[in-house]
Design an enzyme around this catalytic site. Sequence first.
Site, PDB file in Angstrom:
ATOM      1  N   ASP A  11       0.876  -1.161   0.000  1.00  0.00           N
ATOM      2  CA  ASP A  11       0.000   0.000   0.000  1.00  0.00           C
ATOM      3  C   ASP A  11       0.926   1.228   0.000  1.00  0.00           C
ATOM      4  O   ASP A  11       2.118   1.102   0.327  1.00  0.00           O
ATOM      5  CB  ASP A  11      -0.882  -0.052   1.254  1.00  0.00           C
ATOM      6  CG  ASP A  11      -1.673   1.214   1.454  1.00  0.00           C
ATOM      7  OD1 ASP A  11      -2.347   1.644   0.504  1.00  0.00           O
ATOM      8  OD2 ASP A  11      -1.613   1.798   2.564  1.00  0.00           O
ATOM      9  N   ASP A  13      -0.052   5.008   1.065  1.00  0.00           N
ATOM     10  CA  ASP A  13      -0.259   5.957   2.160  1.00  0.00           C
ATOM     11  C   ASP A  13      -0.213   5.224   3.504  1.00  0.00           C
ATOM     12  O   ASP A  13      -1.016   4.331   3.749  1.00  0.00           O
ATOM     13  CB  ASP A  13      -1.627   6.652   1.999  1.00  0.00           C
ATOM     14  CG  ASP A  13      -1.704   7.477   0.712  1.00  0.00           C
ATOM     15  OD1 ASP A  13      -0.774   8.238   0.450  1.00  0.00           O
ATOM     16  OD2 ASP A  13      -2.691   7.335  -0.030  1.00  0.00           O
ATOM     17  N   ARG A  51     -11.430   8.406  -2.282  1.00  0.00           N
ATOM     18  CA  ARG A  51     -11.730   9.839  -2.190  1.00  0.00           C
ATOM     19  C   ARG A  51     -13.228  10.068  -2.035  1.00  0.00           C
ATOM     20  O   ARG A  51     -13.666  10.798  -1.150  1.00  0.00           O
ATOM     21  CB  ARG A  51     -11.206  10.541  -3.456  1.00  0.00           C
ATOM     22  CG  ARG A  51     -11.128  12.042  -3.302  1.00  0.00           C
ATOM     23  CD  ARG A  51     -10.587  12.685  -4.569  1.00  0.00           C
ATOM     24  NE  ARG A  51      -9.277  12.175  -4.950  1.00  0.00           N
ATOM     25  CZ  ARG A  51      -8.653  12.484  -6.083  1.00  0.00           C
ATOM     26  NH1 ARG A  51      -9.217  13.316  -6.941  1.00  0.00           N
ATOM     27  NH2 ARG A  51      -7.468  11.976  -6.373  1.00  0.00           N
ATOM     28  N   SER A 118      -5.221   5.356  -3.801  1.00  0.00           N
ATOM     29  CA  SER A 118      -5.032   6.764  -4.159  1.00  0.00           C
ATOM     30  C   SER A 118      -4.854   6.971  -5.648  1.00  0.00           C
ATOM     31  O   SER A 118      -4.054   6.305  -6.301  1.00  0.00           O
ATOM     32  CB  SER A 118      -3.800   7.325  -3.440  1.00  0.00           C
ATOM     33  OG  SER A 118      -3.503   8.617  -3.945  1.00  0.00           O
ATOM     34  N   ASN A 120      -3.571   9.629  -6.662  1.00  0.00           N
ATOM     35  CA  ASN A 120      -2.344  10.431  -6.733  1.00  0.00           C
ATOM     36  C   ASN A 120      -1.085   9.579  -6.564  1.00  0.00           C
ATOM     37  O   ASN A 120       0.025  10.126  -6.518  1.00  0.00           O
ATOM     38  CB  ASN A 120      -2.367  11.501  -5.636  1.00  0.00           C
ATOM     39  CG  ASN A 120      -3.497  12.499  -5.841  1.00  0.00           C
ATOM     40  OD1 ASN A 120      -3.572  13.128  -6.896  1.00  0.00           O
ATOM     41  ND2 ASN A 120      -4.377  12.634  -4.862  1.00  0.00           N
ATOM     42  N   ASP A 172      -1.510  -0.653   6.157  1.00  0.00           N
ATOM     43  CA  ASP A 172      -1.656   0.047   7.449  1.00  0.00           C
ATOM     44  C   ASP A 172      -3.123   0.272   7.814  1.00  0.00           C
ATOM     45  O   ASP A 172      -3.413   0.727   8.918  1.00  0.00           O
ATOM     46  CB  ASP A 172      -0.970   1.420   7.404  1.00  0.00           C
ATOM     47  CG  ASP A 172      -1.735   2.399   6.530  1.00  0.00           C
ATOM     48  OD1 ASP A 172      -2.022   2.043   5.359  1.00  0.00           O
ATOM     49  OD2 ASP A 172      -2.070   3.492   7.006  1.00  0.00           O
TER      50      ASP A 172
HETATM   51  C1  BG6 Z   1      -5.703   6.010   0.392  1.00  0.00           C
HETATM   52  C2  BG6 Z   1      -5.666   6.843   1.652  1.00  0.00           C
HETATM   53  O1  BG6 Z   1      -4.445   5.448   0.158  1.00  0.00           O
HETATM   54  O2  BG6 Z   1      -6.079   6.800  -0.731  1.00  0.00           O
HETATM   55  C3  BG6 Z   1      -7.008   7.524   1.851  1.00  0.00           C
HETATM   56  O3  BG6 Z   1      -5.368   6.011   2.763  1.00  0.00           O
HETATM   57  C4  BG6 Z   1      -7.354   8.332   0.601  1.00  0.00           C
HETATM   58  O4  BG6 Z   1      -6.945   8.343   2.987  1.00  0.00           O
HETATM   59  C5  BG6 Z   1      -7.355   7.424  -0.621  1.00  0.00           C
HETATM   60  O5  BG6 Z   1      -8.644   8.915   0.746  1.00  0.00           O
HETATM   61  C6  BG6 Z   1      -7.674   8.155  -1.913  1.00  0.00           C
HETATM   62  O6  BG6 Z   1      -6.652   9.089  -2.152  1.00  0.00           O
HETATM   63  P1  BG6 Z   1      -6.624  10.169  -3.322  1.00  0.00           P
HETATM   64  O7  BG6 Z   1      -5.172  10.593  -3.342  1.00  0.00           O
HETATM   65  O8  BG6 Z   1      -7.026   9.485  -4.576  1.00  0.00           O
HETATM   66  O9  BG6 Z   1      -7.563  11.252  -2.941  1.00  0.00           O
HETATM   67 MG    MG Z   2      -2.675   3.065   3.674  1.00  0.00          MG
END
Ligand code: BG6
Ligand code: MG
Length: 219
Positions: A11, A13, A51, A118, A120, A172
């Site tokens: 993972d 984040d 998100r 994510s 991002n 996590d």
């Molecule tokens: C996860 C995070 O990895 O990604 C979350 O733990 C987050 O907190 C999710 O909301 C989506 O992220 P992003 O960057 O696409 O807004």
């Molecule tokens: Mg995570």
Amino acid sequence: MAFLPQACLFDLDGVIVDTAKYHFIGWQRLAEELGVPFTHEDNEQLKGVSRVGSLEYILAKGGLELDNDTKVRLMDRKNAWYLELVGSMNPDELFPGVVEFMDELIGAGIQVGLGSSSRNAPLILELCGIADRFGTIVDGNSITFSKPDPEVFLKGAEALGVKPEHCVVFEDAVSGVQAARNGGFRIIGVGDAASLTEAEFVIPGFEDFTLKTMVERLS
Ligand code: BG6
Ligand code: MG
């Protein structure tokens, strides 16, 4: 017999980098504008949550119902703030020991992949200078179902040509550990042992964690 994984899926984040602090700033700012209180406990609940799932959580907490266009606008606002914060990320923000551990895996012929909710994720990996270590990057852009659905990890294992039972997931988030469990993966929790009870074992981080330790504890 010793269990030697063919691949490890990480993972992002909370496992490779601490971006939860930036998500917190973004969601708290948005929640404040909506008149909804948003605490660190709320942020904990959002680990591993997509998100849109995170926005829905805040709206539900505030008893708010909004149309789809407004939701998209709010998510874009939060993401713009988030991008401002992560834009200056660099390799110094990688958790201690994580890159050394990945390099040990790669050196031993064990494939490394990313399985993150994510959207991002590719940007953050680039900024931290580690994108090229991953044999596959499955992120929030390439999945339909969020953790605890196993899709993100199943796609990662498939891309690497490895069966889930030969693959270790590092997570996590409670939802992420559940996703790995639902997909039939071996699971190592990273962080808080008290909340990651469904992991096979939990490490506080990657400092002093080696391939040998992993094999011993999974065997
Ligand atoms: C996860 C995070 O990895 O990604 C979350 O733990 C987050 O907190 C999710 O909301 C989506 O992220 P992003 O960057 O696409 O807004
Ligand atoms: Mg995570």
